[in-house]
Write a protein that holds these residues in place. Structure first.
Motif: not given
Length: 383
Positions: A299-326
């Protein structure tokens, strides 16, 4: 009628200015015909519409005569919306225009038409009054029915409960996702009730026990652990359920490709943990990162809502979770990055068509019509 129709047909090939003049000439011809014809035939009504609706001369007396004739026939020749529009023409103030040749006869005919129009209006008013009375009676009946109804019961809201929604979502879950999520829920629930919410040690990944004691289930059960039973586990397993189920549904035409994807990811995750020297007894988190990466690339290029606070591109989602772990666990997200890396390897291999299910594996699916029918039911969601 043939002559008027020929006029309209000939106007189609002219430039806009000439076409407008041709239509005006047609209106003049219609005005002369209406002065002599009563009642107006249906065929003439249709031609009137063809010439009247595109005309810019909605204020001309000739147009008034046409509109009057058409409105008189509104019940049997036109729909009410068109008749209402033409009534609007009647209320306009006439300006300069072409009048009929015999003004005296036309004046008499106009009076006769107005008288008929008034009679039609009276009939319509009576019909409207009857319809309003009927509507009021129906509303009174509805109000009485509402007052007579019993108090609401749980059955009235049975289709909107959490249990009903969960049951519906589970029924629409594809087979492999059902098996995986169901196994995780079953083992985690059993651990909660039978082992004080402690995951049994004999389900952990341990290569010594796997190879020397033939405990071959360990590499499989290691992927089913997402933490002890609780709110955190329920949120995580729902997250996995959603992403895994979506990826499996996408492969409804060739479901064996999803099984190949899961086998590829599980095998390389086990290999990566072993070769990387990672001390990991559980691989559920790694698998979720693998699935999220593939979903994000799908789903590259689509907007994804993160916990209803903000939106990011779908392709950035796994990197967001990696940063969250850190940030939240204060450790290097090695397991997240491993899942991302293997997900990328799968994506590249898939694009280059280097991963193909063997024929015997496809036969396991195609030889089961009921199983294929379940996958085919998901086609409506993507077509």
């Amino acid at each position: 009628l043939d002559f008027c129709d020929a006029l309209l047909q000939s106007a189609r090939g002219l430039d806009p200015a000439a076409r407008s003049e041709q239509r005006d000439a047609t209106l003049d011809v219609f005005a002369a015909i209406l002065a002599e014809v009563d009642p107006v035939p249906d065929a003439l009504v249709e031609l009137i519409l063809v010439s009247l609706l595109p005309s810019a001369r909605k204020h001309a007396p000739a147009v008034h005569g046409l509109a009057q004739a058409v409105v008189r026939r509104s019940h049997d020749a036109l729909t009410r919306p068109v008749a209402a529009w033409l009534n609007g023409c009647l209320s306009l103030t006439p300006t300069d225009g072409v009048v009929s040749p015999d003004a005296k006869d036309e004046s008499a005919k106009k009076k006769k038409r107005r008288r008929r129009s008034a009679e039609d209006d009276e009939d319509e008013d009576e019909d409207d009054a009857a319809a309003a009375a009927l509507l009021d009676a129906e509303e009174d009946d509805d109000d009485s029915a509402l007052l007579d109804d019993d108090d609401p019961t749980d059955d009235d809201f049975a289709g909107d409960t959490l249990k009903a929604r969960t049951k519906k979502a589970w029924a629409s879950t594809p087979p492999l996702t059902q098996a995986y999520v169901g196994a995780s829920l079953a083992l985690t629930g059993a651990s909660f009730f039978l082992a004080a919410n402690q995951w049994p040690a004999f389900l952990n990944l341990e290569w010594t026990a796997t190879l020397k004691r033939a405990q071959l289930w360990r590499p499989l059960t290691a992927f089913l652990y997402y933490g002890p039973f609780g709110m955190s586990y329920l949120l995580t397993i729902h997250f996995v359920w959603t992403y895994m189920g979506t990826l499996e549904k996408l492969q409804y035409a060739e479901p064996w490709d999803f099984a190949v994807m899961m086998g590829f990811g599980a095998a390389l995750l086990l290999l990566g943990v072993g070769l990387g020297g990672m001390n990991s007894r559980f691989l559920g988190h790694n698998l979720s990162c693998f699935l999220v990466y593939i979903w994000a690339r799908t789903y590259e290029g689509q907007e994804v809502s993160v916990m209803e606070f903000f939106s990011i591109k779908a392709e950035l989602l796994p990197w967001f979770f990696a940063a969250q772990t850190y940030l939240l666990e204060h450790e290097f997200p090695a397991h997240d990055l491993l899942g991302i890396a293997i997900g990328h390897l799968y994506t590249v291999a898939r694009q280059r068509k280097q991963l193909q299910a063997p024929k015997f594996f496809r036969a396991l699916y195609t030889s089961r019509p009921a199983l294929m029918a379940r996958y085919e039911a998901f086609a409506d969601e993507f077509e």
